[in-house]
Design a protein around this motif. Structure first.
Motif, mmCIF file in Angstrom:
data_model
loop_
_atom_site.group_PDB
_atom_site.id
_atom_site.type_symbol
_atom_site.label_atom_id
_atom_site.label_comp_id
_atom_site.label_asym_id
_atom_site.label_seq_id
_atom_site.Cartn_x
_atom_site.Cartn_y
_atom_site.Cartn_z
ATOM 1 N N LYS A 109 20.115 -34.863 -10.738
ATOM 2 C CA LYS A 109 20.211 -34.425 -9.346
ATOM 3 C C LYS A 109 21.512 -33.659 -9.101
ATOM 4 O O LYS A 109 21.521 -32.651 -8.382
ATOM 5 N N ALA A 110 22.605 -34.100 -9.719
ATOM 6 C CA ALA A 110 23.884 -33.400 -9.575
ATOM 7 C C ALA A 110 23.788 -31.995 -10.176
ATOM 8 O O ALA A 110 24.293 -31.032 -9.591
ATOM 9 N N ALA A 111 23.126 -31.876 -11.324
ATOM 10 C CA ALA A 111 22.950 -30.562 -11.958
ATOM 11 C C ALA A 111 22.118 -29.650 -11.065
ATOM 12 O O ALA A 111 22.382 -28.445 -10.971
ATOM 13 N N MET A 112 21.131 -30.208 -10.396
ATOM 14 C CA MET A 112 20.308 -29.425 -9.482
ATOM 15 C C MET A 112 21.150 -28.922 -8.308
ATOM 16 O O MET A 112 21.054 -27.754 -7.930
ATOM 17 N N VAL A 113 21.973 -29.789 -7.751
ATOM 18 C CA VAL A 113 22.814 -29.413 -6.621
ATOM 19 C C VAL A 113 23.785 -28.306 -7.021
ATOM 20 O O VAL A 113 24.007 -27.358 -6.265
ATOM 21 N N GLU A 114 24.348 -28.413 -8.233
ATOM 22 C CA GLU A 114 25.313 -27.417 -8.710
ATOM 23 C C GLU A 114 24.761 -25.995 -8.660
ATOM 24 O O GLU A 114 25.503 -25.047 -8.423
ATOM 25 N N VAL A 115 23.457 -25.853 -8.914
ATOM 26 C CA VAL A 115 22.862 -24.508 -8.951
ATOM 27 C C VAL A 115 21.974 -24.230 -7.740
ATOM 28 O O VAL A 115 21.279 -23.214 -7.692
ATOM 29 N N GLN A 130 14.098 -30.204 -5.159
ATOM 30 C CA GLN A 130 12.897 -30.665 -5.855
ATOM 31 C C GLN A 130 11.758 -29.675 -5.636
ATOM 32 O O GLN A 130 10.988 -29.393 -6.553
ATOM 33 N N ARG A 131 11.676 -29.127 -4.447
ATOM 34 C CA ARG A 131 10.607 -28.177 -4.128
ATOM 35 C C ARG A 131 10.730 -26.894 -4.965
ATOM 36 O O ARG A 131 9.762 -26.415 -5.539
ATOM 37 N N THR A 132 11.958 -26.336 -5.058
ATOM 38 C CA THR A 132 12.121 -25.098 -5.832
ATOM 39 C C THR A 132 11.958 -25.348 -7.327
ATOM 40 O O THR A 132 11.381 -24.519 -8.036
ATOM 41 N N LEU A 133 12.434 -26.498 -7.801
ATOM 42 C CA LEU A 133 12.249 -26.836 -9.213
ATOM 43 C C LEU A 133 10.761 -27.026 -9.518
ATOM 44 O O LEU A 133 10.270 -26.577 -10.548
ATOM 45 N N ALA A 134 10.047 -27.671 -8.601
ATOM 46 C CA ALA A 134 8.607 -27.867 -8.781
ATOM 47 C C ALA A 134 7.898 -26.528 -8.941
ATOM 48 O O ALA A 134 7.054 -26.358 -9.838
ATOM 49 N N LYS A 135 8.242 -25.591 -8.097
ATOM 50 C CA LYS A 135 7.611 -24.273 -8.158
ATOM 51 C C LYS A 135 7.892 -23.594 -9.495
ATOM 52 O O LYS A 135 6.982 -23.054 -10.135
ATOM 53 N N LYS A 136 9.140 -23.638 -9.939
ATOM 54 C CA LYS A 136 9.515 -23.005 -11.204
ATOM 55 C C LYS A 136 8.909 -23.699 -12.419
ATOM 56 O O LYS A 136 8.660 -23.063 -13.445
ATOM 57 N N LYS A 145 5.658 -31.202 -5.995
ATOM 58 C CA LYS A 145 6.919 -31.858 -5.652
ATOM 59 C C LYS A 145 6.864 -33.336 -6.035
ATOM 60 O O LYS A 145 7.862 -33.915 -6.478
ATOM 61 N N ASN A 146 5.681 -33.952 -5.901
ATOM 62 C CA ASN A 146 5.526 -35.360 -6.276
ATOM 63 C C ASN A 146 5.761 -35.570 -7.765
ATOM 64 O O ASN A 146 6.343 -36.579 -8.177
ATOM 65 N N THR A 147 5.322 -34.617 -8.590
ATOM 66 C CA THR A 147 5.533 -34.715 -10.037
ATOM 67 C C THR A 147 7.014 -34.636 -10.355
ATOM 68 O O THR A 147 7.527 -35.415 -11.154
ATOM 69 N N VAL A 148 7.720 -33.691 -9.726
ATOM 70 C CA VAL A 148 9.164 -33.569 -9.939
ATOM 71 C C VAL A 148 9.850 -34.872 -9.562
ATOM 72 O O VAL A 148 10.682 -35.392 -10.317
ATOM 73 N N CYS A 149 9.508 -35.404 -8.414
ATOM 74 C CA CYS A 149 10.110 -36.652 -7.952
ATOM 75 C C CYS A 149 9.857 -37.782 -8.952
ATOM 76 O O CYS A 149 10.768 -38.529 -9.300
ATOM 77 N N ALA A 150 8.628 -37.887 -9.440
ATOM 78 C CA ALA A 150 8.281 -38.940 -10.406
ATOM 79 C C ALA A 150 9.069 -38.783 -11.704
ATOM 80 O O ALA A 150 9.551 -39.770 -12.274
ATOM 81 N N LYS A 151 9.217 -37.559 -12.162
ATOM 82 C CA LYS A 151 9.933 -37.327 -13.421
ATOM 83 C C LYS A 151 11.430 -37.571 -13.261
ATOM 84 O O LYS A 151 12.056 -38.181 -14.124
ATOM 85 N N ILE A 152 11.999 -37.113 -12.156
ATOM 86 C CA ILE A 152 13.428 -37.332 -11.912
ATOM 87 C C ILE A 152 13.738 -38.823 -11.794
ATOM 88 O O ILE A 152 14.778 -39.288 -12.246
ATOM 89 N N MET A 201 13.670 -27.278 -18.050
ATOM 90 C CA MET A 201 14.544 -27.674 -16.945
ATOM 91 C C MET A 201 15.986 -27.254 -17.238
ATOM 92 O O MET A 201 16.687 -26.766 -16.347
ATOM 93 N N CYS A 202 16.424 -27.402 -18.471
ATOM 94 C CA CYS A 202 17.771 -26.982 -18.845
ATOM 95 C C CYS A 202 17.939 -25.482 -18.648
ATOM 96 O O CYS A 202 18.980 -25.037 -18.154
ATOM 97 N N LEU A 203 16.930 -24.726 -19.014
ATOM 98 C CA LEU A 203 16.983 -23.273 -18.822
ATOM 99 C C LEU A 203 17.091 -22.930 -17.343
ATOM 100 O O LEU A 203 17.935 -22.131 -16.942
ATOM 101 N N ILE A 204 16.248 -23.545 -16.533
ATOM 102 C CA ILE A 204 16.228 -23.287 -15.088
ATOM 103 C C ILE A 204 17.548 -23.688 -14.444
ATOM 104 O O ILE A 204 18.071 -22.972 -13.586
ATOM 105 N N LEU A 205 18.096 -24.819 -14.868
ATOM 106 C CA LEU A 205 19.307 -25.347 -14.252
ATOM 107 C C LEU A 205 20.581 -24.823 -14.909
ATOM 108 O O LEU A 205 21.687 -25.168 -14.488
ATOM 109 N N GLY A 206 20.426 -24.009 -15.948
ATOM 110 C CA GLY A 206 21.598 -23.442 -16.612
ATOM 111 C C GLY A 206 22.416 -24.459 -17.381
ATOM 112 O O GLY A 206 23.628 -24.308 -17.539
ATOM 113 N N ILE A 207 21.763 -25.507 -17.867
ATOM 114 C CA ILE A 207 22.460 -26.544 -18.632
ATOM 115 C C ILE A 207 22.482 -26.094 -20.088
ATOM 116 O O ILE A 207 21.490 -26.227 -20.810
ATOM 117 N N ILE A 208 23.630 -25.555 -20.505
ATOM 118 C CA ILE A 208 23.730 -25.035 -21.867
ATOM 119 C C ILE A 208 24.546 -25.944 -22.782
ATOM 120 O O ILE A 208 24.416 -25.867 -23.996
#
Length: 92
Positions: free
Chosen positions: A8-14, A18-24, A29-36, A50-57
């Motif tokens: 969640k912190a990584a998501m906030v950083e970029v 949950q809604r935008t991650l779900a779309k990507k 959104k329920n699936t994202v919530c369940a996985k997180i 998810m790492c690619l989307i969130l820029g976690i390198i």
């Protein structure tokens, strides 16, 4: 298992929600919530996307988020052979 707090912190950083991650990720959104929240497993391929989307390198940060079952000691020992992601294989 996922470290929900760190993910969640990584998501906030970029600026991802949950809604935008779900779309990507082409999930609901329920699936994202369940996985997180560890109600549903995340596959290696999903974690890589998810790492690619969130820029976690940083490989250590990837391990800390997506391989929660590793202890702090094991994580520091794995610095020599961290989880690798070849960007050309990411899909999406």
């Amino acid at each position: 298992m996922v470290d929900s707090r760190k993910l969640k912190a990584a998501m906030v950083e970029v600026g991802e929600t949950q809604r935008t991650l779900a779309k990507k990720m082409a999930w609901s959104k329920n699936t994202v919530c369940a996985k997180i929240n560890n109600k549903s497993a995340i596959t290696v391929d999903e974690a890589k996307r998810m790492c690619l989307i969130l820029g976690i390198i940083d490989p250590i940060k990837r391990e800390e988020i997506f391989l929660l079952e590793l202890s702090q000691n094991e994580t520091s020992q794995r610095k020599q052979s961290p989880l690798r992601y070849e960007e050309g294989r990411g899909g999406g």
